[in-house]
Design a protein around this motif. Structure first.
Motif: not given
Length: 148
Positions: A8-9, A11, A35-38
């Motif tokens: 997590p966290n 890139w 991390p959010d998929g963007s």
């Protein structure tokens, strides 16, 4: 493109640079995934002529700058350039010296502080056929600049 999920966290940054012919007209491609998929894509033809290794360094520079701009602190970098990893990752065997290409030392000196500004950086070599999105961006930019 190879999809491996980091802690997590983190890139994810996929990079590729090309020079056609080598040396020749350069282009870069980079895909930064948060991390959010963007996803944030960079595809750009570069001014001047250079070699593949210079293009790889400049793709890395563009990706690192974008990651800093977006607030990334931990990064996993995927590249199909073993040369690039050898230049930027300290050797694990004591006494091993890395040969530097004198003409590219200034680019290494630009990129190294950008790498060290992250809390954590992990490097991963991947085969070219698994680095498809960054490769496609670099090729597209190169073709667009050549008018093909």
């Amino acid at each position: 493109m190879l999809r491996v999920y980091p802690p997590p966290n983190f890139w994810i940054l996929h990079i590729d640079g090309s020079a056609m012919p080598n040396p020749g007209r350069m282009a870069i491609g980079a895909v930064l995934t948060g991390p959010d998929g963007s996803q944030h894509a960079i595809g750009q033809a570069l001014l001047g002529r250079g070699c593949n290794n210079e293009a790889e360094l400049r793709a890395l520079q563009a990706g690192l700058l974008k990651a800093h701009e977006l607030g990334a602190s931990s990064l996993r970098i995927y590249t199909d350039s073993q040369w690039l990893i050898e230049q930027l990752v300290p050797p694990t065997v004591p006494g091993v010296q890395v040969r530097r290409t004198l003409r590219l030392v200034p680019w290494l000196e630009v990129v190294q502080p950008l790498v060290h500004a992250f809390v954590q950086v992990q490097w991963r070599w991947i085969p070219r056929h698994l680095n498809t999105e960054a490769d496609a961006l670099a090729r597209q930019a190169s073709l667009a600049a050549s008018g093909i």
